[in-house]
Design an enzyme around this catalytic site. Structure first.
Site, PDB file in Angstrom:
ATOM      1  CG  ASP A 103      -3.071  42.137  34.390  1.00 36.77           C
ATOM      2  OD1 ASP A 103      -4.239  41.725  34.370  1.00 36.77           O
ATOM      3  OD2 ASP A 103      -2.738  43.276  34.024  1.00 36.77           O
ATOM      4  CG  ASN A 105     -13.779  45.963  57.437  1.00 37.66           C
ATOM      5  OD1 ASN A 105     -14.409  45.520  56.476  1.00 37.66           O
ATOM      6  ND2 ASN A 105     -12.792  46.820  57.301  1.00 37.66           N
ATOM      7  CG  ASP A 114     -15.131  48.086  54.367  1.00 36.12           C
ATOM      8  OD1 ASP A 114     -15.629  46.983  54.044  1.00 36.12           O
ATOM      9  OD2 ASP A 114     -13.930  48.358  54.195  1.00 36.12           O
ATOM     10  CG  ASP A 156      -3.946  39.184  38.978  1.00 33.91           C
ATOM     11  OD1 ASP A 156      -3.229  39.420  37.988  1.00 33.91           O
ATOM     12  OD2 ASP A 156      -5.150  38.904  38.906  1.00 33.91           O
ATOM     13  CG  HIS A 188     -11.157  39.742  37.034  1.00 36.79           C
ATOM     14  ND1 HIS A 188     -10.359  38.696  36.605  1.00 36.79           N
ATOM     15  CD2 HIS A 188     -10.505  40.866  36.689  1.00 36.79           C
ATOM     16  CE1 HIS A 188      -9.275  39.178  36.024  1.00 36.79           C
ATOM     17  NE2 HIS A 188      -9.334  40.494  36.068  1.00 36.79           N
ATOM     18  CG  ASP A 189     -10.957  40.901  32.895  1.00 35.18           C
ATOM     19  OD1 ASP A 189     -11.174  41.836  33.695  1.00 35.18           O
ATOM     20  OD2 ASP A 189      -9.808  40.503  32.617  1.00 35.18           O
ATOM     21  CG  ASP A 202     -17.502  43.916  54.588  1.00 37.03           C
ATOM     22  OD1 ASP A 202     -16.414  44.097  55.176  1.00 37.03           O
ATOM     23  OD2 ASP A 202     -18.457  44.715  54.655  1.00 37.03           O
TER      24      ASP A 202
HETATM   25  C1  GLC Z   1      -6.196  42.332  32.591  1.00 35.07           C
HETATM   26  C2  GLC Z   1      -7.125  42.166  33.766  1.00 35.07           C
HETATM   27  C3  GLC Z   1      -8.129  43.255  33.719  1.00 35.07           C
HETATM   28  C4  GLC Z   1      -7.404  44.579  33.804  1.00 35.07           C
HETATM   29  C5  GLC Z   1      -6.331  44.704  32.733  1.00 35.07           C
HETATM   30  C6  GLC Z   1      -5.376  45.827  33.042  1.00 35.07           C
HETATM   31  O1  GLC Z   1      -6.853  42.167  31.387  1.00 35.07           O
HETATM   32  O2  GLC Z   1      -7.700  40.899  33.758  1.00 35.07           O
HETATM   33  O3  GLC Z   1      -9.077  43.145  34.751  1.00 35.07           O
HETATM   34  O4  GLC Z   1      -8.328  45.614  33.653  1.00 35.07           O
HETATM   35  O5  GLC Z   1      -5.545  43.551  32.643  1.00 35.07           O
HETATM   36  O6  GLC Z   1      -4.558  45.516  34.119  1.00 35.07           O
END
Ligand code: GLC
Length: 562
Positions: A201, A24, A26, A99, A331-332, A22
């Site tokens: 994705d 700024n 927030d 992405d 991130h999942d 970050d």
């Molecule tokens: C993919 C992404 C996930 C997202 C899902 C819906 O699995 O990695 O983070 O919630 O798609 O877009």
């Protein structure tokens, strides 16, 4: 013309922009923060960044709900910042992957707003609307996040729209040619900016069966049936994907990695020489702790033998058909140290062991922010500390299935997606140097005083130092790089179940990777040609002419040349 497959030599680093840096105050990360940290990434040896979505979004699903593909969300900055990021990254020798989320948009996208406002608008057919049946949704599909995959349209008597993910992520209707053209234009617009490519994705969900009025036997307490079974990889989807590849990706020699868990017999269509993507993620060893139905409030008890079998299977098929990628985290996923290693054994040694095991595999490595310093899952205080929409849905399903609140909460500690979305830990100052705001959007892991970049940066024995050495082995001027990048993966079977062993072989050059995935020492035979130690997570190693004694969780890379 054979194109330069530059991605084979890449080291990819995934950034979750909300949590990286970050600038700024927030409490939310932004693009300027990423620009500031480019020197760090260059020093680490990264050559490609995969940026999780930073498009305009109401952030119902952390940005995977896009309301304008042509805008940067103001919480992250502006399009000028994005252009600067692409240009500055280039100066650091780093390409950017965006992405690409094209299975659905946000319900705040103008297309969807128009579709709702006027049933006669052309945008109605950009999405999947159906009338209900007997006062209920058209079928009994359960969305990936839980609950019905159909949402009732407000102010219309008997109308629903389909959403494979949250109700605020309506699925696009890929049968509509005009909509497809609009997506193609958008992709090329981004490629023109000089992107390296895309992570794509949820792409296997694009094609839906013709008849949407068919319900299936329920597979849960909620009376619903898992949507994935009905919509993943339907016949006909490849035509659309080929079109994207031919009219967008191949034209720019872009790298595409799809989030697509493709069955073995279909893999050639996806990543073979004429496949629609350059590569795809495999889920088998990262989801090893999950039951087959994917309900992550439950867990599957796995063994090292199973992990080994998944790795071998994936590696052999990926290298045969095309090109693979390997990853421990994203991130999942929760943090890898929590997933793979029992609590009592979580330490720098085991973190380095995991790093060796995965970084030495065949294919392009993907490192997720914080993995390189050994970040861990976060113990939240209560459910209110979580932000992730899927965590709430899964918690409710756990309760519905009869788990107590504390059991369900514990399952979230193991598997919530927020475990890996906490702020990046840069140093030991407030909020780990991520932000100077009073509060950050998601709590900072309290272990940041011990686990942070500053404390590891100059220490070659740290987890970060170890990652740098592993990355170094893939750099052009390294004596081992041709083998680490192009060497064939050859599994080596030892009788010890908890020893994972494989070779990387290129002509007469060989590397042997030995990983003792247990808290007990073991002794094993060793081919005497492997005379040279390349890297060891515990030193010094006890190497004898024809055998080797491995300490608990020791991982060692040996070579037959230097
Ligand atoms: C993919 C992404 C996930 C997202 C899902 C819906 O699995 O990695 O983070 O919630 O798609 O877009």
């Amino acid at each position: 013309m054979k194109q330069d497959q530059w991605w084979k030599k890449s080291i990819v680093y995934q950034i979750y922009p909300k949590s990286f840096q970050d600038t700024n105050n927030d409490g939310i990360g932004n693009l300027r923060g990423i620009i500031e940290r480019l020197p760090y990434l260059e020093k680490l040896g990264v050559t490609v960044i995969w940026l999780s979505p930073c498009y305009q979004s109401p952030m119902d699903d952390g940005g995977y709900d896009i309301s304008d593909y042509y805008e940067i969300d103001p919480i992250f900055g502006s399009m000028a910042d994005m252009d600067e990021l692409i240009a500055t990254a280039k100066k650091h020798g780093i390409k950017l992957l965006m992405d690409l989320v094209i299975n659905h948009t946000s319900d705040e996208h103008t297309w969807f707003k128009e579709a709702l406002a006027d049933p006669k608008s052309k945008y109605r057919d950009y999405y999947i609307f159906r009338e209900g049946k007997n006062g209920q949704a058209p079928n009994n599909w359960r969305s990936y996040f839980g609950g019905s995959a159909w949402e009732k349209v407000p102010n219309e008597a008997n109308m629903y729209y389909l959403h494979a993910f949250s109700r605020r992520q309506p699925d696009l209707n890929w049968e509509n040619a005009e909509m497809r053209e609009a997506i193609i234009d958008m992709i090329n617009w981004w490629l023109e900016k000089g992107l390296g490519g895309f992570r794509i994705d949820a792409i296997l969900n694009l094609k839906k069966p013709k008849n949407l009025y068919k319900s299936y036997p329920s597979d849960g307490e909620d009376g619903l049936a898992f949507i994935g079974k009905q919509i993943l990889n339907q016949p006909g989807i490849l035509d659309w994907l080929h079109e994207l590849d031919n009219r967008c990706f191949r034209k720019y020699n872009a790298f595409t990695v799809s989030e697509a868990d493709v069955a073995d017999d279909a893999l050639t269509d996806y990543v073979g020489p004429n496949g629609v993507f350059r590569t795809t993620f495999d889920f088998s060893y990262t989801d090893i702790d999950l039951p087959a139905t994917g309900e992550w409030y439950l867990s599957h008890k796995w063994s090292v033998a199973e992990l080994k079998a998944h790795i071998n299977h994936h590696q052999l098929k990926a290298q045969k058909i095309g090109w693979g990628v390997q990853y421990l985290e994203n991130h999942d996923q929760p943090r890898s140290i929590n997933k793979y290693i029992p609590e009592a054994d979580r330490n720098d040694t085991t973190k380095k062991m995991l790093a060796t095991l995965f970084m030495m595999l065949h294919g392009t490595p993907f490192i997720y922010q914080g993995q390189e310093i050994g970040m861990e899952n976060i113990r939240m205080h209560d459910m209110n500390d979580y932000d992730d929409i899927a965590t709430y849905e899964m918690y409710n399903r756990a309760l519905l299935a009869g788990q107590s609140k504390s059991e369900a909460f514990d399952a979230m500690f193991k598997r919530s997606r927020d475990n890996s979305r906490t702020p990046m830990q840069w140093n030991d100052s407030k909020h780990a140097g991520f932000s100077t705001a009073t509060q950050t959007w998601l709590k900072t892991n309290p272990n940041y005083k011990a686990i942070n970049v500053s404390s590891q940066e100059d220490n070659p024995n740290s987890v970060l130092g170890f990652y740098k050495q592993l990355i170094e082995l893939r750099k052009a001027d390294n004596v081992y790089s041709d083998v680490t990048i192009f060497g064939q993966f050859v599994p080596v079977a030892y009788k010890q179940e908890k020893l994972i062993a494989y070779k990387r072989v290129l002509n007469d050059k060989e590397l042997l990777i030995l990983v003792n995935f247990s808290n007990e020492p073991l002794i094993t035979n060793l081919d005497s040609t492997f005379k040279y130690t390349v890297l060891d997570n515990l030193s010094p190693s006890e190497l004898e002419a024809d055998k080797i004694a491995l300490k608990p969780y020791q991982s060692i890379i040996l070579a037959n040349y230097n």
